[in-house]
Design a protein around this motif. Structure first.
Motif, mmCIF file in Angstrom:
data_model
loop_
_atom_site.group_PDB
_atom_site.id
_atom_site.type_symbol
_atom_site.label_atom_id
_atom_site.label_comp_id
_atom_site.label_asym_id
_atom_site.label_seq_id
_atom_site.Cartn_x
_atom_site.Cartn_y
_atom_site.Cartn_z
ATOM 1 N N UNK A 189 0.880 -1.112 -0.074
ATOM 2 C CA UNK A 189 -0.132 0.055 -0.041
ATOM 3 C C UNK A 189 0.969 1.318 0.025
ATOM 4 N N UNK A 190 1.949 1.325 0.668
ATOM 5 C CA UNK A 190 2.867 2.260 0.873
ATOM 6 C C UNK A 190 3.455 2.642 -0.396
ATOM 7 N N UNK A 247 -12.451 10.089 10.785
ATOM 8 C CA UNK A 247 -13.280 9.160 11.158
ATOM 9 C C UNK A 247 -13.086 7.887 10.961
ATOM 10 N N UNK A 248 -11.874 7.373 11.276
ATOM 11 C CA UNK A 248 -11.565 6.030 10.841
ATOM 12 C C UNK A 248 -10.926 5.198 12.120
ATOM 13 N N UNK A 303 -5.290 -1.191 9.323
ATOM 14 C CA UNK A 303 -4.392 -0.969 8.084
ATOM 15 C C UNK A 303 -4.002 0.369 7.861
ATOM 16 N N UNK A 304 -4.511 1.472 8.131
ATOM 17 C CA UNK A 304 -3.967 2.798 8.059
ATOM 18 C C UNK A 304 -3.010 3.052 8.893
ATOM 19 N N UNK A 305 -3.153 2.494 10.097
ATOM 20 C CA UNK A 305 -2.104 2.612 11.103
ATOM 21 C C UNK A 305 -0.615 2.041 10.784
ATOM 22 N N UNK A 314 -12.989 -3.398 17.579
ATOM 23 C CA UNK A 314 -12.021 -4.329 18.009
ATOM 24 C C UNK A 314 -10.627 -3.535 17.961
ATOM 25 N N UNK A 315 -10.195 -3.101 17.287
ATOM 26 C CA UNK A 315 -8.791 -2.303 17.179
ATOM 27 C C UNK A 315 -8.770 -0.761 17.639
ATOM 28 N N UNK A 316 -9.834 -0.357 18.208
ATOM 29 C CA UNK A 316 -9.812 1.134 18.436
ATOM 30 C C UNK A 316 -8.682 1.494 19.455
ATOM 31 N N UNK A 317 -8.482 0.836 20.551
ATOM 32 C CA UNK A 317 -7.468 1.371 21.581
ATOM 33 C C UNK A 317 -6.271 1.293 20.775
ATOM 34 N N UNK A 318 -5.762 0.122 20.090
ATOM 35 C CA UNK A 318 -4.589 -0.338 19.604
ATOM 36 C C UNK A 318 -4.245 0.964 18.452
ATOM 37 N N UNK A 319 -5.217 1.357 17.661
ATOM 38 C CA UNK A 319 -5.297 2.414 16.677
ATOM 39 C C UNK A 319 -4.902 3.787 17.232
#
Length: 417
Positions: free
Chosen positions: A94-95, A110-111, A116-118, A142-147
């Motif tokens: 992607x990069x 708002x993501x 994936x973005x992180x 699910x991944x909010x805190x990690x993000x």
């Protein structure tokens, strides 16, 4: 916290990468369109990662020098779709497709929770800036805190958004607040002076036709005004969505079909607000409340729920008069109005107590009483119209929005690690 009109003299970011959906017309998407117009005007070659089709309203927004990249193409390597387990390879692929070399930051618009973005931001060595416009209210992500742990900073569209991120997701990092903005704000001297005498009173309700927006409550407010207070009132509803059939059926059941106008998707919202006398924002969750400032910008007084970011859309002097505290539990709301008790939002922000609480609903009787206060005095109606115009003109001018976002992004991107 950052201020939407404060300048620190830093240059605008040279180029940015954004991640957001542009397949529907919502508050976050409209705000992005305003910012993108500003960026395009300065010939910035930004990149937008999109999911699915782009709504026709936004096609001109992402025209060159901007470019769009479909999310699905980022997960392919030589035409082969990479599994989610191959996170590092997906990020490198992607990069290579996204990064040109002059980007300042990757903005997750708002993501929240988008791992994936992180991953891409980390692979590209770009600071991840999270723009919060309401996703933090949704069901467990699910991944909010990690993000959030990988974000360098947050831009919020309200104090309520800041507090939701802090109280629910534990965010304690740097935050810049940049309020949403609108154009077409009338001059204060254009404030409405009196209610109509020769025609019915028109109420308005606008937004996606989903339970959270309170359109069902607005129907019952109309019922109370007509049956209890004897007001010859009508209701115009702007928007489309999954609850349209249910709302039409409710209007029929309440005997209101002749007095309710479903206007669908409205292209000219200024004309909508100009044609109504009072705007109802009976939302049970509203991270900010764009329809509130849009109505006030046309001199239309607002009656709204005292929840989340809605108080920030109104002048503090109007809170006692224009805001109604939500009193019903969702079980009471479902029982009394035959509404849906499951809203998909476990928490809302109570700005009076600065805490997260279970969603509640404003009662039609209390909202109708607030409307009656405005209907009872032309002087009060004029005063609220004028106060709304002054407040919106000072805080939410679109002229300030693009530069304010640029400054916020630069402060966060170049600040201490």
């Amino acid at each position: 916290m950052g201020d939407s009109v404060e300048s620190n003299g830093r240059a605008a970011p040279a180029a940015l990468i954004y991640r957001l959906n542009l397949n529907v017309v919502g508050g976050a998407e409209v705000s992005f369109a305003q910012y993108a117009d500003y960026r395009r005007g300065a010939a910035h070659a930004d990149t937008v990662i999109v999911h699915g089709e782009i709504h026709p309203r936004f096609t001109p927004v992402v025209a060159p020098p901007m470019r769009t990249v479909a999310r699905r193409t980022l997960a392919r390597w030589h035409g082969i779709r990479l599994p989610r387990a191959a996170r590092h390879l997906r990020a490198r692929t992607a990069t290579a497709q996204l990064v040109r070399g002059n980007e300042t930051a990757l903005v997750g618009w708002n993501s929240i929770g988008n791992r994936d973005i992180a991953d891409i931001a980390e692979q590209a060595a770009l600071p991840l800036i999270h723009y919060e416009h309401g996703q933090a209210w949704r069901e467990q992500r699910r991944h909010a805190r990690g993000y959030m742990a990988r974000a360098k900073g947050v831009i919020s569209n309200s104090l309520a958004a800041e507090r939701m991120l802090a109280l629910r997701w534990g965010w304690q990092g740097p935050t810049e607040r940049v309020y949403c903005a609108i154009d077409g704000i009338l001059d204060v001297d254009a404030a409405r002076t009196a209610l109509p005498q020769q025609r019915p009173i028109w109420l308005g309700s606008a937004g996606r036709l989903i339970e959270l927006k309170g359109h069902l409550i607005a129907l019952h407010v109309l019922k109370v005004l007509r049956d209890v207070h004897g007001i010859d009132a009508r209701l115009a509803i702007a928007g489309t969505g999954e609850r349209e059939a249910a709302l039409r059926e409710a209007a029929h059941t309440l005997g209101l079909s002749r007095f309710v106008r479903f206007e669908g998707g409205v292209n000219d919202m200024r004309a909508f607000y100009d044609a109504i006398d009072i705007m109802l924002v009976a939302s049970m969750r509203e991270p900010f409340g764009r329809t509130s400032i849009e109505a006030q910008a046309r001199g239309c007084p607002v009656v709204a729920t005292w929840v989340d970011g809605l108080p920030e859309t109104l002048a503090a002097t109007q809170h006692a008069q224009s805001l109604v505290a939500p009193e019903w539990s969702l079980a009471e709301y479902a029982r009394e109005l035959d509404g849906q008790a499951e809203l998909g939002v476990p928490w809302v922000y109570d700005p009076r107590q600065d805490e997260l609480v279970a969603p509640r609903a404003p009662t039609p009787d209390r909202l109708a009483a607030a409307v009656m206060t405005l209907l009872g005095s032309d002087a009060a109606y004029h005063r609220v119209s004028r106060a709304g115009l002054a407040h919106v003109g000072q805080r939410f001018s679109v002229v300030d929005y693009g530069p304010a976002l640029d400054r916020a992004i630069m402060r966060l991107a170049t600040g201490p690690a």
